[in-house]
Scaffold this active site. Structure first.
Site, short mmCIF file in Angstrom:
data_model
loop_
_atom_site.label_atom_id
_atom_site.label_comp_id
_atom_site.label_asym_id
_atom_site.label_seq_id
_atom_site.Cartn_x
_atom_site.Cartn_y
_atom_site.Cartn_z
N ARG A 155 18.25 -98.09 -38.55
CA ARG A 155 19.18 -98.75 -37.70
C ARG A 155 20.54 -98.15 -38.22
O ARG A 155 21.08 -98.64 -39.02
CB ARG A 155 19.41 -100.28 -37.53
CG ARG A 155 18.07 -100.92 -36.97
CD ARG A 155 18.53 -102.28 -36.52
NE ARG A 155 17.27 -102.80 -36.00
CZ ARG A 155 17.41 -102.86 -34.62
NH1 ARG A 155 18.13 -102.27 -33.83
NH2 ARG A 155 16.15 -103.31 -33.98
N PRO A 156 21.03 -96.90 -38.04
CA PRO A 156 22.00 -96.13 -38.67
C PRO A 156 23.30 -96.99 -38.36
O PRO A 156 23.29 -97.32 -37.22
CB PRO A 156 22.03 -94.81 -38.22
CG PRO A 156 21.35 -94.74 -36.98
CD PRO A 156 20.15 -95.99 -37.17
N LYS A 164 20.81 -112.64 -24.27
CA LYS A 164 20.63 -112.68 -25.66
C LYS A 164 21.81 -111.68 -26.22
O LYS A 164 22.35 -111.93 -27.20
CB LYS A 164 19.19 -112.34 -26.23
CG LYS A 164 19.18 -111.79 -27.51
CD LYS A 164 17.67 -111.30 -27.78
CE LYS A 164 17.66 -110.85 -29.31
NZ LYS A 164 18.45 -109.63 -29.52
N ASN A 165 21.55 -110.70 -25.73
CA ASN A 165 22.20 -109.51 -26.16
C ASN A 165 23.86 -109.67 -25.94
O ASN A 165 24.82 -108.98 -26.73
CB ASN A 165 21.95 -107.97 -25.74
CG ASN A 165 20.62 -107.72 -26.23
OD1 ASN A 165 20.02 -107.84 -27.34
ND2 ASN A 165 19.92 -106.79 -25.37
N ARG A 197 12.69 -115.11 -30.91
CA ARG A 197 14.03 -114.68 -31.34
C ARG A 197 14.96 -114.46 -30.01
O ARG A 197 16.26 -114.40 -29.90
CB ARG A 197 14.18 -113.40 -32.06
CG ARG A 197 14.04 -113.69 -33.58
CD ARG A 197 14.08 -112.28 -34.22
NE ARG A 197 15.07 -111.50 -33.64
CZ ARG A 197 15.30 -110.46 -33.60
NH1 ARG A 197 14.26 -109.63 -33.54
NH2 ARG A 197 16.56 -109.87 -33.14
N ASP A 235 26.22 -95.58 -38.82
CA ASP A 235 26.99 -94.24 -39.22
C ASP A 235 28.40 -94.48 -38.25
O ASP A 235 29.54 -94.32 -38.43
CB ASP A 235 26.59 -93.11 -39.43
CG ASP A 235 25.72 -92.65 -38.21
OD1 ASP A 235 24.95 -93.62 -37.59
OD2 ASP A 235 25.83 -91.55 -37.76
N GLN A 236 27.89 -94.65 -36.79
CA GLN A 236 28.98 -94.58 -35.87
C GLN A 236 29.80 -95.61 -35.83
O GLN A 236 30.94 -95.70 -35.39
CB GLN A 236 28.25 -94.54 -34.37
CG GLN A 236 27.44 -93.22 -34.18
CD GLN A 236 28.15 -91.92 -34.42
OE1 GLN A 236 29.01 -91.65 -33.65
NE2 GLN A 236 27.48 -91.11 -35.18
N ARG A 279 19.72 -107.89 -36.63
CA ARG A 279 20.52 -106.62 -36.69
C ARG A 279 21.89 -106.97 -36.04
O ARG A 279 22.89 -106.53 -36.45
CB ARG A 279 20.04 -105.88 -35.54
CG ARG A 279 20.90 -104.70 -35.03
CD ARG A 279 20.18 -103.80 -33.99
NE ARG A 279 19.64 -104.58 -32.89
CZ ARG A 279 19.79 -104.36 -31.67
NH1 ARG A 279 20.47 -103.10 -31.17
NH2 ARG A 279 19.11 -105.06 -30.63
N ASP A 309 14.48 -101.68 -24.14
CA ASP A 309 13.98 -103.28 -24.35
C ASP A 309 12.75 -103.75 -23.40
O ASP A 309 12.31 -104.64 -23.42
CB ASP A 309 15.01 -104.16 -24.49
CG ASP A 309 15.82 -104.35 -25.73
OD1 ASP A 309 15.31 -103.65 -26.70
OD2 ASP A 309 16.79 -105.10 -25.97
N CYS A 366 14.24 -106.60 -35.70
CA CYS A 366 13.18 -106.09 -35.32
C CYS A 366 12.99 -104.44 -36.11
O CYS A 366 13.98 -103.79 -36.16
CB CYS A 366 12.85 -105.74 -33.96
SG CYS A 366 12.68 -107.38 -33.01
N ILE A 400 15.23 -93.79 -27.04
CA ILE A 400 16.20 -94.44 -27.72
C ILE A 400 15.95 -94.37 -29.42
O ILE A 400 16.61 -93.75 -30.17
CB ILE A 400 16.67 -95.78 -27.33
CG1 ILE A 400 16.93 -95.71 -25.76
CG2 ILE A 400 17.93 -96.36 -28.17
CD1 ILE A 400 18.21 -95.10 -25.28
#
Length: 427
Positions: A123-124, A23-24, A398, A126-127, A94, A306, A118, A328
């Site tokens: 979920r920043p 998935k990822n 999902r 900024d990076q 996401r 995960d 999720c 995390i």
């Protein structure tokens, strides 16, 4: 109709199960097809709702999409002209933010809504934005939409303040057409980052160092269509490994890369589970009492976040006190309340869960609070005494292809049923 899973626990899992594509990796590779001049054929694509949403986003943007078989898709993004991802689709997941890097790279402009998916903490991004800015882009966030633009992208050195998979992928995508050399330091090292780099390189990109903490991308003028097969899903494989252990079963997990599973294998062996590696499969047997343990999730090659809910379920079935530390995310223990309904004795303080293992769970009505927690509830139901009903199963679907069918093939007593919607009954 609301759908749910109904599970009768107490049946050890036996047999063989084949793992689907990751998935990822899929949700990063599909947006990356925007960078190709010509069609891309992607093989080993998992049939899950996150992938369906990604393909629908591309189709709505003007891409041509053809399913060649159940797990192979041909994507031609030549006709994509507008670098905007519709809010209604993007808000559900996401990974829609990977369109930012791909569209910015191709059009020097991208508009995508803030990430959904999720809910276990903010979920920043900024990076991600720091990386885009280093390459020469400006950005604004207005009414939930992220707008990134650049006159031109120029290679740069980007140091990530934290190890982040999402930002590593997005900066890679943005940098493939940037002039000169981009260097990402403190990059994430997950298998799906290596897979994306291999996919981009097969299209003609020049990416070196994926899988290490320094990735170098030399910008190119053009990328071309390619045929590529997605890696197997390490998290799906790990989920079935833990399901075998939790039910005191014996299963062969096929179509995997054992190296990707080393952190999971090592932890299972410490808990007293027998694991045997083969070339592209792994056998998991649990015929002894489970042992207490301590687990801390870490960026790859550490134990994956995960897999944290699944291993927590397993440790409730061990005797004694175990400790799980989430390294995390801030808020990934929401599912613990559901496990308590099944008799688990777990106390949570911030990012640490203390589990007083009793060796058993009892069936109860529970709900999935996110994708991996949902899979953990299924494992709990398989191991528990009695009947467990799990709601909010859309989370699970999902990320797991044919989950019920695969479990049934291993001897699980599980079925998917439609539950009457209370509003429908009232009207």
């Amino acid at each position: 109709m609301l759908e749910k899973y109904v599970i009768e626990g107490g049946h050890p899992l036996h047999g063989e199960v084949a793992i689907s594509g990751a998935k990822n990796a899929a949700v990063a590779i599909i947006p990356a097809t925007i960078l190709a001049k010509g069609p891309c054929i992607i093989e080993n694509v998992p049939n899950i709702s996150d992938v369906a949403i990604m393909l629908k986003i591309l189709r709505d943007m003007g891409a041509s999409i053809r399913m060649l078989d159940k797990s192979t898709v041909e994507i031609d993004t030549t006709m994509v002209e507008h670098p905007v991802v519709p809010y209604e689709l993007a808000k559900h997941m996401r990974a829609s933010y990977y369109f930012l890097g791909a569209l910015l790279s191709r059009f020097n402009h991208a508009e995508v809504s803030m990430p959904g998916g999720c809910d276990f903490g903010v979920r920043p991004i900024d990076q991600h934005l720091k990386g885009f800015k280093a390459l020469g882009a400006q950005y604004s966030i207005d009414h939930g939409m992220i707008d990134v633009q650049a006159d031109e992208l120029i290679g740069a050195q980007v140091y990530l303040d934290v190890v982040t998979v999402g930002a590593t992928i997005n900066i890679m995508l943005a940098a493939v057409y940037a002039k000169g050399l981009t260097i990402i330091e403190n990059a994430a090292k997950e298998p799906h980052i290596v897979d994306l780099a291999n996919f981009l390189n097969s299209m003609g990109a020049e990416i070196m160092g994926a899988g290490t903490d320094v990735i170098k991308i030399r910008g190119v003028r053009q990328l071309y269509g390619t045929t590529y097969s997605i890696i197997p899903d390490q998290i799906e494989a790990g989920t079935f490994m833990i399901a075998a252990a939790a039910t005191h079963g014996d299963i062969l997990v096929r179509n995997i890369i054992p190296k990707h599973l080393e952190s999971i294998t090592a932890k299972l062996e410490r808990i007293g589970v027998t694991v045997e590696d083969y070339d592209d499969s792994i056998r998991v047997r649990a015929n002894q009492p489970l042992l207490k343990s301590s687990v801390k999730t870490m960026p790859h090659p550490g134990f994956p976040t995960d897999m944290q809910p699944q291993i927590t379920v397993l440790l409730t079935l061990a005797e004694g006190t175990s400790i799980v530390t989430e390294g995390i995310w801030d808020n990934r223990f929401k599912y613990v309340d559901e496990l308590r309904r099944m008799g688990a004795d777990i106390s949570v303080d911030g990012k640490v869960a203390v589990i007083e293992g009793k060796g058993h769970l009892t069936g109860a009505p529970v709900k999935a609070t996110d994708l991996r927690a949902g899979a953990a509830m299924v494992i709990a139901g398989l191991a528990a005494e009695g009947i467990t009903e799990i709601e909010n199963i859309y989370y699970i679907e999902r990320g797991y292809e044919d989950f019920v069918e695969k479990l049934k093939g291993l001897g699980a007593c599980i079925k998917k049923v439609g539950a009457p919607d209370l509003l429908e009954q009232a009207l």
